[in-house]
Design a protein around this motif. Structure first.
Motif, PDB file in Angstrom:
ATOM      1  N   VAL A  34      76.522  40.539 -18.424  1.00  0.00           N
ATOM      2  CA  VAL A  34      77.896  40.124 -18.105  1.00  0.00           C
ATOM      3  C   VAL A  34      77.971  39.346 -16.822  1.00  0.00           C
ATOM      4  O   VAL A  34      77.390  40.092 -15.918  1.00  0.00           O
ATOM      5  CB  VAL A  34      78.885  40.948 -18.216  1.00  0.00           C
ATOM      6  CG1 VAL A  34      80.347  40.555 -17.990  1.00  0.00           C
ATOM      7  CG2 VAL A  34      78.921  41.861 -19.537  1.00  0.00           C
ATOM      8  N   ALA A  35      78.276  38.140 -16.465  1.00  0.00           N
ATOM      9  CA  ALA A  35      78.117  37.395 -15.330  1.00  0.00           C
ATOM     10  C   ALA A  35      79.626  36.879 -15.002  1.00  0.00           C
ATOM     11  O   ALA A  35      80.154  36.379 -15.876  1.00  0.00           O
ATOM     12  CB  ALA A  35      77.147  36.467 -15.605  1.00  0.00           C
ATOM     13  N   ALA A  36      80.095  37.042 -13.774  1.00  0.00           N
ATOM     14  CA  ALA A  36      81.340  36.404 -13.467  1.00  0.00           C
ATOM     15  C   ALA A  36      81.050  35.429 -12.251  1.00  0.00           C
ATOM     16  O   ALA A  36      80.033  35.727 -11.144  1.00  0.00           O
ATOM     17  CB  ALA A  36      82.203  37.454 -12.549  1.00  0.00           C
ATOM     18  N   GLU A  37      81.461  34.273 -12.636  1.00  0.00           N
ATOM     19  CA  GLU A  37      81.030  33.106 -11.726  1.00  0.00           C
ATOM     20  C   GLU A  37      82.219  32.180 -11.536  1.00  0.00           C
ATOM     21  O   GLU A  37      83.039  32.010 -12.517  1.00  0.00           O
ATOM     22  CB  GLU A  37      79.881  32.098 -12.188  1.00  0.00           C
ATOM     23  CG  GLU A  37      78.574  33.052 -12.020  1.00  0.00           C
ATOM     24  CD  GLU A  37      77.970  33.323 -10.922  1.00  0.00           C
ATOM     25  OE1 GLU A  37      78.416  32.557  -9.955  1.00  0.00           O
ATOM     26  OE2 GLU A  37      77.237  34.246 -10.580  1.00  0.00           O
ATOM     27  N   PRO A  38      82.561  31.699 -10.249  1.00  0.00           N
ATOM     28  CA  PRO A  38      83.726  30.714  -9.843  1.00  0.00           C
ATOM     29  C   PRO A  38      82.937  29.519 -10.422  1.00  0.00           C
ATOM     30  O   PRO A  38      81.962  29.007 -10.316  1.00  0.00           O
ATOM     31  CB  PRO A  38      83.850  30.806  -8.522  1.00  0.00           C
ATOM     32  CG  PRO A  38      82.529  31.271  -7.830  1.00  0.00           C
ATOM     33  CD  PRO A  38      81.798  32.097  -8.962  1.00  0.00           C
ATOM     34  N   ASP A  39      84.153  28.634 -10.786  1.00  0.00           N
ATOM     35  CA  ASP A  39      83.975  27.183 -10.906  1.00  0.00           C
ATOM     36  C   ASP A  39      84.684  26.478  -9.707  1.00  0.00           C
ATOM     37  O   ASP A  39      85.873  26.299  -9.879  1.00  0.00           O
ATOM     38  CB  ASP A  39      84.618  26.814 -12.450  1.00  0.00           C
ATOM     39  CG  ASP A  39      84.224  25.438 -12.529  1.00  0.00           C
ATOM     40  OD1 ASP A  39      84.157  24.501 -11.890  1.00  0.00           O
ATOM     41  OD2 ASP A  39      83.483  24.917 -13.814  1.00  0.00           O
ATOM     42  N   TRP A  40      83.883  26.011  -8.873  1.00  0.00           N
ATOM     43  CA  TRP A  40      84.656  25.305  -7.521  1.00  0.00           C
ATOM     44  C   TRP A  40      85.149  24.035  -7.971  1.00  0.00           C
ATOM     45  O   TRP A  40      85.807  23.602  -6.970  1.00  0.00           O
ATOM     46  CB  TRP A  40      83.640  25.421  -6.638  1.00  0.00           C
ATOM     47  CG  TRP A  40      83.367  26.821  -6.102  1.00  0.00           C
ATOM     48  CD1 TRP A  40      82.111  27.314  -6.259  1.00  0.00           C
ATOM     49  CD2 TRP A  40      84.329  27.635  -5.462  1.00  0.00           C
ATOM     50  NE1 TRP A  40      82.094  28.640  -5.695  1.00  0.00           N
ATOM     51  CE2 TRP A  40      83.554  28.868  -4.801  1.00  0.00           C
ATOM     52  CE3 TRP A  40      85.581  27.416  -4.810  1.00  0.00           C
ATOM     53  CZ2 TRP A  40      84.293  30.053  -4.503  1.00  0.00           C
ATOM     54  CZ3 TRP A  40      86.037  28.663  -4.426  1.00  0.00           C
ATOM     55  CH2 TRP A  40      85.427  29.712  -3.804  1.00  0.00           C
TER      56      TRP A  40
END
Length: 353
Positions: free
Chosen positions: A227-233
Motif C-alpha cells: 500500500v503506497a500513498a503518493e501525492p500528485d503534484w
C-alpha cells in the motif's frame, strides 16, 4: 518567455558586475537551466537601455560589456526587498531540517487523514511480517507494531542515516520492531519474506520507482500486499485572482523541485507493469485553508523565490502573489493517491504460521 521575465533575468544576471551579451545568457542559463532566445535577449537589453537601467561600456560588437546603472541596481533592489518584506511578515524563509520537516508533516491533520486511509488499506494482521519503506523518523512504527502484535515482526527501512537512527530509538521500545538502513531499490531481504509493505511519500523521491516496485514484488509473499500513498503534484491548486502565477508555481514544482511529481496518477499503471495486481485506488484530497499551515508543508515563499530565479515568475509577479496569499482568504489543495496492490498467487492473509 514574456518581455518582463527576460528583463528581470538580465538585471539579475548583471547584479555581480558587467558582462557581454553571451556571458549574460550564460548567467541566465545558470539561474534557470535555459538560455534566452536571441530575440528575447536583444529585446530585453534594448528595453533596459531605453529605461536607463543598463549602460554599455567601451567595446566592439556583441562582446561589448554591459552593466547596471545606479537606477538599474535600485530597481533590482526594490524587487528583492519587496519580496523579502512580504516573506518576512509571514512565510518561512529557512529550509527546515529534514527530520523536523517529517515530524512537522506527520503531525498535521492533512497527513493524518490520508495516513489513516493507508493504514486501513494495509489491513495488517497479528503475526504478519510488516515493512515500512522510507520509515523516516518512525512515526508509523507504533501503529504497525500494534497491528502485528508480539507474534509478528515490523521492520522500518530508511536510507538516510539520521532518519534511521531516530526511528531505531523509537523502535527500541516496541515489541519485535527494528530499523534497517537500506536502499529500497535493492534490499538485503529474502524473496517472499514480507506480508505487507507500507510506503508513504517515498516513491516521488526515488531515482527508479519502477525498480522499487519490482523489489516490492520480489520480497512480498504470494498474496502479500503493498500500500503506497503518493501525492500528485500536478493536481496542486492554489487559489489566486490571476491563475497565471498559480500555474507557474505548480509548473516549477513539477518541473524543477520534485523528482517524480506525477507519481500519484502513474502509480497504478507502474504497479501493474511491475507484476502487481492493483486492488484499489483511493484519491484523498489534502486541503489547506490557512496559509501558515500550507507554507510549512509547501514552502510557498522558498519555492516562489526558486521559481523567480528559474524564470517561471517575475519578481513583480512573485511579490504580488505572496502578498495576496498573505492577505487571504486562502485555499490550496493537492491529491494524494493511496494505491493497494498485491502479489498474485495464493498466500495466507492472516499470520505467518
Amino acid at each position: 518567455m514574456r518581455t518582463n521575465d527576460a528583463q528581470m533575468l538580465v538585471l539579475s544576471a548583471l547584479a555581480d558586475g558587467p558582462l557581454h551579451g553571451y556571458a549574460v545568457n550564460t548567467a541566465v542559463e545558470r539561474m534557470t537551466g535555459a538560455r534566452l532566445g536571441r530575440g528575447s535577449l536583444s529585446g530585453a537589453l534594448a528595453r533596459l537601455r531605453d529605461k536607463q537601467l543598463i549602460e554599455y561600456l567601451p567595446g566592439e560588437g556583441r562582446r561589448r560589456p554591459v552593466r547596471l546603472t545606479d537606477a538599474g541596481r535600485s530597481a533590482l533592489g526594490r524587487e528583492l526587498n519587496a519580496l523579502a518584506d512580504v516573506a518576512g511578515q509571514l512565510f518561512e524563509t529557512v529550509v527546515p531540517d529534514r527530520i523536523a520537516y517529517q515530524e512537522r508533516l506527520n503531525g498535521t491533520d492533512q497527513a493524518r487523514a490520508y495516513q489513516q486511509v493507508l493504514l486501513d488499506a494495509l489491513d495488517a494482521r497479528p503475526g504478519q511480517h510488516l515493512l515500512d519503506w522510507g520509515c523516516g523518523t518512525g512515526a508509523a512504527l507504533p501503529a504497525l507494531a500494534r497491528a502485528a502484535t508480539a507474534r509478528g515482526r515490523v521492520l522500518g527501512i530508511d536510507r538516510d542515516p539520521r532518519m534511521a537512527l531516530r526511528a531505531a530509538d523509537l523502535a527500541a521500545g516496541l515489541p519485535n520492531t527494528a530499523v534497517l538502513r537500506a536502499d529500497v531499490h535493492r534490499l538485503p531481504l529474502a524473496p517472499g519474506s514480507a506480508d505487507r509493505i507500507r510506503t508513504d511519500r517515498l516513491l516521488q523521491h526515488l531515482a527508479d520507482p519502477v525498480a522499487a516496485l519490482a523489489e516490492a514484488r520480489r520480497v512480498l509473499r504470494p498474496g502479500g500486499r503493498l500500500v503506497a500513498a503518493e501525492p500528485d503534484w500536478g493536481t496542486l491548486a492554489v487559489d489566486h485572482p490571476d491563475p497565471a502565477p498559480a500555474r507557474a508555481f505548480t509548473r516549477h514544482l513539477t518541473e524543477r523541485i520534485v523528482r517524480n511529481p506525477l507519481i500519484g496518477r502513474r502509480l497504478p499503471r507502474l504497479a501493474e507493469e511491475s507484476g502487481l495486481a492493483v486492488r484499489a485506488v483511493v484519491p484523498v484530497p489534502v486541503l489547506f485553508r490557512e496559509v501558515r499551515a500550507a507554507d510549512r508543508v509547501l514552502g510557498l515563499q522558498r519555492n516562489t523565490e526558486r521559481a523567480v530565479a528559474a524564470g517561471y515568475l517575475t519578481r513583480e509577479q512573485a511579490g504580488e502573489w505572496l502578498e495576496h496569499l498573505a492577505r487571504g482568504p486562502f485555499l490550496a489543495a493537492v491529491t494524494v493517491f493511496v494505491v493497494t496492490a498485491e502479489k498474485p498467487g495464493p498466500g495466507p492473509v492472516g499470520g505467518v504460521g
